[in-house]
Design a protein around this motif. Structure first.
Motif, mmCIF file in Angstrom:
data_model
loop_
_atom_site.group_PDB
_atom_site.id
_atom_site.type_symbol
_atom_site.label_atom_id
_atom_site.label_comp_id
_atom_site.label_asym_id
_atom_site.label_seq_id
_atom_site.Cartn_x
_atom_site.Cartn_y
_atom_site.Cartn_z
ATOM 1 N N GLY A 14 0.793 -1.224 0.000
ATOM 2 C CA GLY A 14 0.000 0.000 0.000
ATOM 3 C C GLY A 14 0.821 1.266 0.000
ATOM 4 O O GLY A 14 0.320 2.336 0.332
ATOM 5 N N VAL A 15 2.077 1.175 -0.403
ATOM 6 C CA VAL A 15 2.969 2.333 -0.429
ATOM 7 C C VAL A 15 3.155 2.796 -1.866
ATOM 8 O O VAL A 15 3.392 1.992 -2.768
ATOM 9 N N GLY A 16 3.019 4.101 -2.080
ATOM 10 C CA GLY A 16 3.221 4.670 -3.403
ATOM 11 C C GLY A 16 3.930 6.005 -3.321
ATOM 12 O O GLY A 16 3.814 6.720 -2.327
ATOM 13 N N THR A 17 4.685 6.325 -4.363
ATOM 14 C CA THR A 17 5.366 7.611 -4.433
ATOM 15 C C THR A 17 5.112 8.231 -5.800
ATOM 16 O O THR A 17 4.822 7.536 -6.773
ATOM 17 N N LEU A 18 5.225 9.546 -5.842
ATOM 18 C CA LEU A 18 4.987 10.267 -7.087
ATOM 19 C C LEU A 18 5.818 11.533 -7.099
ATOM 20 O O LEU A 18 5.784 12.314 -6.144
ATOM 21 N N LYS A 19 6.578 11.735 -8.177
ATOM 22 C CA LYS A 19 7.211 13.035 -8.409
ATOM 23 C C LYS A 19 6.137 13.889 -9.072
ATOM 24 O O LYS A 19 5.632 13.553 -10.139
ATOM 25 N N ILE A 20 5.770 14.968 -8.427
ATOM 26 C CA ILE A 20 4.620 15.760 -8.854
ATOM 27 C C ILE A 20 4.950 16.585 -10.092
ATOM 28 O O ILE A 20 5.973 17.265 -10.143
ATOM 29 N N ALA A 21 4.049 16.519 -11.061
ATOM 30 C CA ALA A 21 4.168 17.299 -12.286
ATOM 31 C C ALA A 21 3.133 18.414 -12.231
ATOM 32 O O ALA A 21 1.955 18.182 -12.465
ATOM 33 N N ALA A 22 3.570 19.612 -11.884
ATOM 34 C CA ALA A 22 2.645 20.749 -11.776
ATOM 35 C C ALA A 22 2.986 21.774 -12.849
ATOM 36 O O ALA A 22 4.158 21.975 -13.167
ATOM 37 N N PRO A 23 1.965 22.429 -13.402
ATOM 38 C CA PRO A 23 2.222 23.431 -14.433
ATOM 39 C C PRO A 23 2.855 24.711 -13.899
ATOM 40 O O PRO A 23 3.325 25.534 -14.664
ATOM 41 N N GLY A 24 2.877 24.866 -12.602
ATOM 42 C CA GLY A 24 3.476 26.057 -11.981
ATOM 43 C C GLY A 24 3.888 25.718 -10.565
ATOM 44 O O GLY A 24 4.009 24.551 -10.205
ATOM 45 N N SER A 25 4.063 26.730 -9.761
ATOM 46 C CA SER A 25 4.458 26.527 -8.380
ATOM 47 C C SER A 25 3.368 25.783 -7.599
ATOM 48 O O SER A 25 2.186 26.095 -7.722
#
Length: 107
Positions: free
Chosen positions: A88-99
């Motif tokens: 149940g462990v997950g990670t994500l490098k966040i892709a945001a269009p701005g800050s």
């Protein structure tokens, strides 16, 4: 030899402290569908980069993934999709269009 080891460790520690970036942390709680789940969103203090660390996520049907929502003025923007492992462990490098600082909530 011990003195040399201690001195080198102190020098390395000082370098780490002087070059490390300050970070902001946002704690996310589970929902009614996954009340035991939790996550931590860690971002640079300027909001330019972020990572999501989630735990105790329930297993999903095959072919399904979790999605992070970035919320600003009730508008949702995808921060990316990710899977959780068998624990149940997950990670994500966040892709945001701005800050990431411009978002009022994360879901």
């Amino acid at each position: 030899m011990v003195l040399l080891l201690i001195t080198s460790n102190v020098i390395l520690w000082q370098r780490l402290l002087s070059t490390s970036q300050p970070y902001r942390v946002v704690a996310l709680a589970g929902t009614e569908n996954a009340s035991n789940a939790s996550a931590m969103l860690v971002m640079r203090s300027d909001g330019t980069e972020g990572m999501l660390y989630a735990s105790k996520l329930p297993a999903l049907q095959q072919g399904k993934q979790y999605q992070l929502w970035l919320i600003h003025d009730n508008q949702r923007t995808s921060g990316g999709v990710f899977s959780a492992n068998a624990d149940g462990v997950g990670t994500l490098k966040i892709a945001a269009p701005g800050s990431l600082l411009k978002y009022q909530a994360f879901g």
